[in-house]
Design a protein around this motif. Structure first.
Motif, PDB file in Angstrom:
ATOM      1  N   GLN A 158       0.830  -1.206   0.000  1.00 24.37           N
ATOM      2  CA  GLN A 158       0.000   0.000   0.000  1.00 24.37           C
ATOM      3  C   GLN A 158       0.865   1.257   0.000  1.00 24.37           C
ATOM      4  O   GLN A 158       2.018   1.232   0.473  1.00 24.37           O
ATOM      5  CB  GLN A 158      -0.915   0.009   1.221  1.00 24.37           C
ATOM      6  CG  GLN A 158      -2.043  -1.012   1.164  1.00 24.37           C
ATOM      7  CD  GLN A 158      -3.039  -0.835   2.294  1.00 24.37           C
ATOM      8  OE1 GLN A 158      -2.682  -0.362   3.377  1.00 24.37           O
ATOM      9  NE2 GLN A 158      -4.279  -1.216   2.061  1.00 24.37           N
ATOM     10  N   ALA A 159       0.312   2.326  -0.503  1.00 27.24           N
ATOM     11  CA  ALA A 159       1.022   3.605  -0.481  1.00 27.24           C
ATOM     12  C   ALA A 159       1.442   3.932   0.947  1.00 27.24           C
ATOM     13  O   ALA A 159       0.679   3.726   1.895  1.00 27.24           O
ATOM     14  CB  ALA A 159       0.137   4.700  -1.038  1.00 27.24           C
ATOM     15  N   LYS A 182       4.977   5.283  -3.186  1.00 29.90           N
ATOM     16  CA  LYS A 182       3.867   5.980  -3.844  1.00 29.90           C
ATOM     17  C   LYS A 182       3.385   5.145  -5.030  1.00 29.90           C
ATOM     18  O   LYS A 182       4.165   4.355  -5.580  1.00 29.90           O
ATOM     19  CB  LYS A 182       4.343   7.338  -4.356  1.00 29.90           C
ATOM     20  CG  LYS A 182       4.978   8.231  -3.307  1.00 29.90           C
ATOM     21  CD  LYS A 182       5.546   9.482  -3.944  1.00 29.90           C
ATOM     22  CE  LYS A 182       6.225  10.388  -2.922  1.00 29.90           C
ATOM     23  NZ  LYS A 182       6.792  11.610  -3.545  1.00 29.90           N
ATOM     24  N   PRO A 183       2.169   5.338  -5.453  1.00 29.42           N
ATOM     25  CA  PRO A 183       1.683   4.591  -6.615  1.00 29.42           C
ATOM     26  C   PRO A 183       2.571   4.788  -7.845  1.00 29.42           C
ATOM     27  O   PRO A 183       2.722   3.865  -8.649  1.00 29.42           O
ATOM     28  CB  PRO A 183       0.281   5.174  -6.834  1.00 29.42           C
ATOM     29  CG  PRO A 183      -0.169   5.571  -5.471  1.00 29.42           C
ATOM     30  CD  PRO A 183       1.083   6.094  -4.794  1.00 29.42           C
ATOM     31  N   SER A 239      -2.971   2.577  -4.157  1.00 29.01           N
ATOM     32  CA  SER A 239      -3.345   3.839  -3.508  1.00 29.01           C
ATOM     33  C   SER A 239      -4.438   3.632  -2.481  1.00 29.01           C
ATOM     34  O   SER A 239      -5.013   2.574  -2.348  1.00 29.01           O
ATOM     35  CB  SER A 239      -3.817   4.839  -4.556  1.00 29.01           C
ATOM     36  OG  SER A 239      -4.885   4.305  -5.299  1.00 29.01           O
TER      37      SER A 239
END
Length: 124
Positions: free
Chosen positions: A13-14, A85-86, A124
C-alpha cells in the motif's frame, strides 16, 4: 559472466516499504558499480539509484531521494524503499558495471549485466 537475480518485490500500500535484493552468481560483484533502474508500464526504463564498488559513492534519482536507500555487501545489492507511492509502481532491475569508474551510474549503456527484474506494485 555474471547472473543477477532480483527479489523482494510485491504488492504494498502507499506509504509502505519494501526491500529489494539483487544477488549475483558467476562472478563476485564486489568490485563493480551497481545500479537499480525501473520501468513503469508504457514508459522507458529509468535510473533509480547507483552505488560504487566500495559503497563510498551513491547517487539517486530526484524522484526517490530521501525515500530510497541503496546499499551493498560483497555479494548483494539492496534497495530499501520507504514511503512508497503509486508512481513507484514498476519492474525494478539491478545492473552491474564491471569497471570501477563511477560517474553517477545514471547511464544504462555503462552497465554490462542486467537482471530480469522484480515487480513492485504500490496501491493507492
Amino acid at each position: 559472466q555474471v547472473q543477477l537475480v532480483e527479489s523482494g518485490g510485491g504488492l504494498v500500500q502507499a506509504g509502505g516499504s519494501l526491500r529489494l535484493s539483487c544477488a549475483a552468481s558467476g562472478r563476485t560483484i564486489s568490485s563493480y558499480t551497481m545500479g537499480w533502474f525501473r520501468q513503469a508500464p508504457g514508459k522507458e526504463r529509468e535510473f533509480v539509484a547507483a552505488i560504487n564498488w566500495n559503497g563510498g559513492s551513491l547517487n539517486y534519482a530526484d524522484s526517490v531521494k530521501g525515500r530510497f536507500t541503496i546499499s551493498r555487501d560483497s555479494a548483494k545489492v539492496y534497495l530499501q524503499m520507504t514511503s512508497l507511492k503509486p508512481e513507484d509502481t514498476a519492474v525494478y532491475y539491478c545492473a552491474a558495471d564491471i569497471s570501477r569508474r563511477f560517474y553517477g551510474g545514471v547511464s544504462q549503456i555503462d552497465y554490462d549485466y542486467w537482471g530480469a527484474g522484480t515487480q513492485v506494485t504500490v496501491s493507492s
